[in-house]
Structure formats: structure tokens, C-alpha cells
Design a protein around this motif. Structure first.
Motif, PDB file in Angstrom:
ATOM      1  N   UNK A  72     -19.459  -3.989  12.659  1.00 21.26           N
ATOM      2  CA  UNK A  72     -18.588  -2.960  13.242  1.00 21.26           C
ATOM      3  C   UNK A  72     -17.182  -3.515  13.471  1.00 21.26           C
ATOM      4  N   UNK A  73     -17.078  -4.702  14.061  1.00 20.56           N
ATOM      5  CA  UNK A  73     -15.766  -5.295  14.314  1.00 20.56           C
ATOM      6  C   UNK A  73     -15.034  -5.597  13.011  1.00 20.56           C
ATOM      7  N   UNK A  74     -15.788  -6.039  11.991  1.00 23.81           N
ATOM      8  CA  UNK A  74     -15.174  -6.278  10.693  1.00 23.81           C
ATOM      9  C   UNK A  74     -14.599  -5.005  10.085  1.00 23.81           C
ATOM     10  N   UNK A  75     -15.336  -3.908  10.180  1.00 23.28           N
ATOM     11  CA  UNK A  75     -14.857  -2.625   9.652  1.00 23.28           C
ATOM     12  C   UNK A  75     -13.653  -2.110  10.440  1.00 23.28           C
ATOM     13  N   UNK A  76     -13.679  -2.281  11.767  1.00 22.98           N
ATOM     14  CA  UNK A  76     -12.542  -1.852  12.589  1.00 22.98           C
ATOM     15  C   UNK A  76     -11.281  -2.613  12.194  1.00 22.98           C
ATOM     16  N   UNK A  77     -11.404  -3.922  12.024  1.00 20.23           N
ATOM     17  CA  UNK A  77     -10.247  -4.733  11.620  1.00 20.23           C
ATOM     18  C   UNK A  77      -9.716  -4.290  10.251  1.00 20.23           C
ATOM     19  N   UNK A  78     -10.626  -4.006   9.326  1.00 21.85           N
ATOM     20  CA  UNK A  78     -10.216  -3.571   7.984  1.00 21.85           C
ATOM     21  C   UNK A  78      -9.480  -2.240   8.038  1.00 21.85           C
ATOM     22  N   UNK A  79     -10.017  -1.282   8.794  1.00 23.99           N
ATOM     23  CA  UNK A  79      -9.385   0.036   8.894  1.00 23.99           C
ATOM     24  C   UNK A  79      -8.027  -0.067   9.578  1.00 23.99           C
ATOM     25  N   UNK A  80      -7.910  -0.921  10.594  1.00 23.20           N
ATOM     26  CA  UNK A  80      -6.633  -1.088  11.288  1.00 23.20           C
ATOM     27  C   UNK A  80      -5.557  -1.598  10.336  1.00 23.20           C
ATOM     28  N   UNK A  81      -5.900  -2.580   9.498  1.00 22.48           N
ATOM     29  CA  UNK A  81      -4.932  -3.108   8.527  1.00 22.48           C
ATOM     30  C   UNK A  81      -4.543  -2.042   7.509  1.00 22.48           C
ATOM     31  N   UNK A  82      -5.514  -1.265   7.045  1.00 19.88           N
ATOM     32  CA  UNK A  82      -5.226  -0.210   6.068  1.00 19.88           C
ATOM     33  C   UNK A  82      -4.281   0.834   6.659  1.00 19.88           C
ATOM     34  N   UNK A  83      -4.478   1.189   7.927  1.00 24.97           N
ATOM     35  CA  UNK A  83      -3.606   2.170   8.562  1.00 24.97           C
ATOM     36  C   UNK A  83      -2.179   1.642   8.663  1.00 24.97           C
ATOM     37  N   UNK A  84      -2.009   0.389   9.020  1.00 29.58           N
ATOM     38  CA  UNK A  84      -0.669  -0.204   9.096  1.00 29.58           C
ATOM     39  C   UNK A  84      -0.007  -0.194   7.717  1.00 29.58           C
ATOM     40  N   UNK A  85      -0.770  -0.574   6.694  1.00 27.54           N
ATOM     41  CA  UNK A  85      -0.238  -0.594   5.326  1.00 27.54           C
ATOM     42  C   UNK A  85       0.158   0.813   4.882  1.00 27.54           C
ATOM     43  N   UNK A  86      -0.667   1.817   5.218  1.00 30.28           N
ATOM     44  CA  UNK A  86      -0.358   3.197   4.832  1.00 30.28           C
ATOM     45  C   UNK A  86       0.944   3.662   5.479  1.00 30.28           C
ATOM     46  N   UNK A  87       1.166   3.315   6.744  1.00 31.12           N
ATOM     47  CA  UNK A  87       2.408   3.696   7.422  1.00 31.12           C
ATOM     48  C   UNK A  87       3.612   3.029   6.756  1.00 31.12           C
ATOM     49  N   UNK A  88       3.461   1.759   6.396  1.00 32.25           N
ATOM     50  CA  UNK A  88       4.551   1.042   5.723  1.00 32.25           C
ATOM     51  C   UNK A  88       4.866   1.692   4.364  1.00 32.25           C
ATOM     52  N   UNK A  89       3.829   2.057   3.621  1.00 29.39           N
ATOM     53  CA  UNK A  89       4.029   2.667   2.301  1.00 29.39           C
ATOM     54  C   UNK A  89       4.724   4.022   2.407  1.00 29.39           C
ATOM     55  N   UNK A  90       4.315   4.825   3.378  1.00 29.57           N
ATOM     56  CA  UNK A  90       4.957   6.131   3.557  1.00 29.57           C
ATOM     57  C   UNK A  90       6.429   5.971   3.907  1.00 29.57           C
ATOM     58  N   UNK A  91       6.741   5.018   4.787  1.00 28.51           N
ATOM     59  CA  UNK A  91       8.141   4.775   5.117  1.00 28.51           C
ATOM     60  C   UNK A  91       8.930   4.255   3.931  1.00 28.51           C
ATOM     61  N   UNK A  92       8.265   3.508   3.057  1.00 33.41           N
ATOM     62  CA  UNK A  92       8.941   2.929   1.888  1.00 33.41           C
ATOM     63  C   UNK A  92       9.451   4.001   0.938  1.00 33.41           C
ATOM     64  N   UNK A  93       8.709   5.102   0.812  1.00 33.13           N
ATOM     65  CA  UNK A  93       9.122   6.179  -0.108  1.00 33.13           C
ATOM     66  C   UNK A  93       9.865   7.287   0.625  1.00 33.13           C
ATOM     67  N   UNK A  94      10.263   7.017   1.868  1.00 27.76           N
ATOM     68  CA  UNK A  94      11.119   7.950   2.591  1.00 27.76           C
ATOM     69  C   UNK A  94      10.409   9.102   3.260  1.00 27.76           C
ATOM     70  N   UNK A  95       9.125   8.982   3.486  1.00 30.35           N
ATOM     71  CA  UNK A  95       8.372  10.049   4.157  1.00 30.35           C
ATOM     72  C   UNK A  95       8.273   9.719   5.635  1.00 30.35           C
ATOM     73  N   UNK A  96       8.738  10.623   6.471  1.00 28.97           N
ATOM     74  CA  UNK A  96       8.668  10.428   7.917  1.00 28.97           C
ATOM     75  C   UNK A  96       7.235  10.648   8.380  1.00 28.97           C
ATOM     76  N   UNK A  97       6.719   9.725   9.176  1.00 20.19           N
ATOM     77  CA  UNK A  97       5.327   9.818   9.605  1.00 20.19           C
ATOM     78  C   UNK A  97       5.171  10.615  10.898  1.00 20.19           C
TER      79      UNK A  97
END
Length: 284
Positions: A72-97
Motif C-alpha cells: 500500500x505504501x509503495x503504491x501511494x508513493x508511486x501515485x504521488x510521484x505520478x501526480x506531481x509529474x502530471x502537474x509539471x507536464x500540464x504546466x509545461x504545455x501552458x495548461x492552467x491546473x
């Protein structure tokens, strides 16, 4: 349709197509580097998220944390990193989150009302992972079902019985209920009826010897004693623990061994008897 009208319609459609093409081309010209950068960041982020999840799980397991909680902790850590990466990617292409997060919140509220049962399963699963009333490998009885815990997920818990049948129990039907946890074993409780004129101490000794000779039975925790005085027999109670995955096979074996040993020792296995007396041998 007149030829002039047809030509005019075709020109209009070509102009609309040209506008759409120009907009797409302009978008890729203006944001091509951003898109490539976002794609690279996403791929690297997914790779890092997988490594982080596995590292957290391995770290937890090395520190002897329960396997379910480790996953469970491993999956939580993985999902947290993916969410951070997704926010960075959206900002990179100029999409306001900001509006995106607001929309996600509104959708989540509506979805939460629609899937209350599923959410209650996840909430109960999180409770199981944190409080750990049982772990993988334990034998539990809940809602009238008994089996070995094979897998614990956030929504469901999977049990497996001796016949290899997988039993799926929604977690909301576990939390708040009475749970019997006997870990890796299960209690067998057997009654053996012997005749009233039998040597009870000898019968108990014979049964204990049988239990001691069977490797799958923990003779040290077994209990053998006089249980009840029945109409036609004295009932001995035999209580012993068996590995859950071999419960019936070992129980049948023990019963057969007890029967053979009592017969060999000359102890009579009682059966129902009735004595009929004639008070008057003449018929009026």
C-alpha cells in the motif's frame, strides 16, 4: 445543384479546413518544444514513479513491515510521484491546473455520491491496512465464511479455502463485524463416545497417543477430556489445531486413527441402545 453553388460550397469547406489546418500547424509550431519536453518529462516521471514505489515497498519489507501495508505504501508513493509529474507536464504545455482541479473536485463530489458503496469499501480497506486485524496467511471467519487470507486490496479481501476456492469479500462487510482470527491454523472439535464400562483414563491416553503420532497436529496444545454423560455413552471431547489448508484431510485422518486405536485397545465405541422390559407377560 447548380455547378456554381457546388463550387461555392467546396470553396467554403476548403477554407474551413485550411483554417483548422493553420490552427493545428500554429499550435505545433508554438508548442512543439513544450510538447516534446512534456512527453520526455512524463516518460522519465513514470520510470521514476515505478522505481520509487518499488524502493518504498522494499524498504518497508526490509524493516519487517506487513506485506499488505508495504504494498500500500509503495503504491501511494508511486501515485504521488505520478501526480506531481502530471502537474509539471500540464504546466509545461501552458495548461492552467486551477480550473482543472476545480473540475476534478466537482466531478469527485458527484462521483462520490454515486459510488458510496465503492468508497466505503476503500475506506474499510484503508482501515484494515492501518489497523491490521489480520494479515496475509491468517485464517479468519467473518460473515459465516472461513478461509485463509490470500490477498488484501483496498476494495476487497480474498480468502482461499482448502478446496482452492477463492472467496471475495467486500471490505465494508469486514470492518465492524466480529472477526475470528486463528492465524495459520483452525480448531477441530470432535466427540468420541465410549461405553460406560470403559476405562476412561485409558481411552484418553490412547487418544493423546494418536494425536502425538500425527505430525500435522500440535499435540502440546491439544485437549482431551470427559465432555458429557450421554444416554448410551460417555463422550470424550477431542480438541486440536490443524493447518487450515489441510483441515479436512488431517481431521479425517485423525478420526480414523482414533477409531483404530480404541478398537485395538479393546475400548468399545458406544452406540444408541434401548432396553425394553415387559411388566406383564399375559394379555388380558
Amino acid at each position: 445543384m447548380p455547378e456554381n453553388d457546388w463550387t461555392s460550397l467546396m470553396n467554403t469547406e476548403l477554407k474551413d479546413f485550411q483554417k483548422i489546418y493553420d490552427q493545428i500547424a500554429e499550435f505545433f509550431v508554438n508548442y512543439s518544444f513544450q510538447l516534446v519536453g512534456a512527453l520526455i518529462i512524463l516518460l522519465i516521471g513514470l520510470f521514476i514513479a515505478g522505481r520509487v514505489g518499488r524502493t518504498v515497498q522494499a524498504l518497508c519489507e526490509r524493516n519487517r513491515i506487513d506485506v499488505t501495508l508495504s504494498r500500500f505504501l509503495g503504491n501511494v508513493a508511486k501515485i504521488a510521484v505520478i501526480m506531481v509529474v502530471a502537474i509539471i507536464c500540464l504546466g509545461k504545455i501552458g495548461i492552467s491546473i486551477g480550473p482543472f482541479l476545480a473540475a476534478v473536485g466537482a466531478i469527485s463530489l458527484g462521483a462520490g455520491l454515486a459510488v458510496q458503496g465503492l468508497l466505503s469499501n476503500y475506506s474499510a480497506g484503508l482501515n484494515i491496512v492501518i489497523t491490521r486485524p489480520f494479515i496475509v496467511g491468517d485464517t479468519i471467519t467473518v460473515q459465516g465464511v472461513t478461509g485463509v487470507v490470500d490477498e488484501i486490496r483496498l476494495a476487497y479481501t480474498f480468502l482461499e479455502d482448502e478446496d482452492g476456492v477463492r472467496i471475495l469479500i467486500p471490505n465494508r462487510h469486514i470492518i465492524g463485524e466480529i472477526i475470528h482470527n486463528s492465524h495459520a491454523t483452525r480448531l477441530a472439535d470432535t466427540l468420541v463416545g465410549v461405553a460406560y464400562d470403559s476405562d476412561i483414563a485409558k481411552a484418553i491416553a490412547v487418544v493423546r497417543k494418536v494425536l502425538k503420532e500425527i505430525p500435522d497436529v500440535d499435540e502440546a496444545t491439544a485437549q482431551v477430556g470427559l465432555d458429557t454423560f450421554a444416554d448410551s455413552s460417555i463422550n470424550l471431547s477431542v480438541r486440536f489445531w490443524i493447518p487450515t489448508r489441510q483441515f479436512h484431510a488431517v481431521r479425517f485422518k485423525v478420526n480414523q486413527k482414533i477409531l483404530d486405536a480404541l478398537r485395538a485397545a479393546g475400548i468399545v465405541i458406544a452406540f444408541p441402545q434401548r432396553e425394553v422390559r415387559l411388566l406383564n407377560d399375559t394379555i388380558a
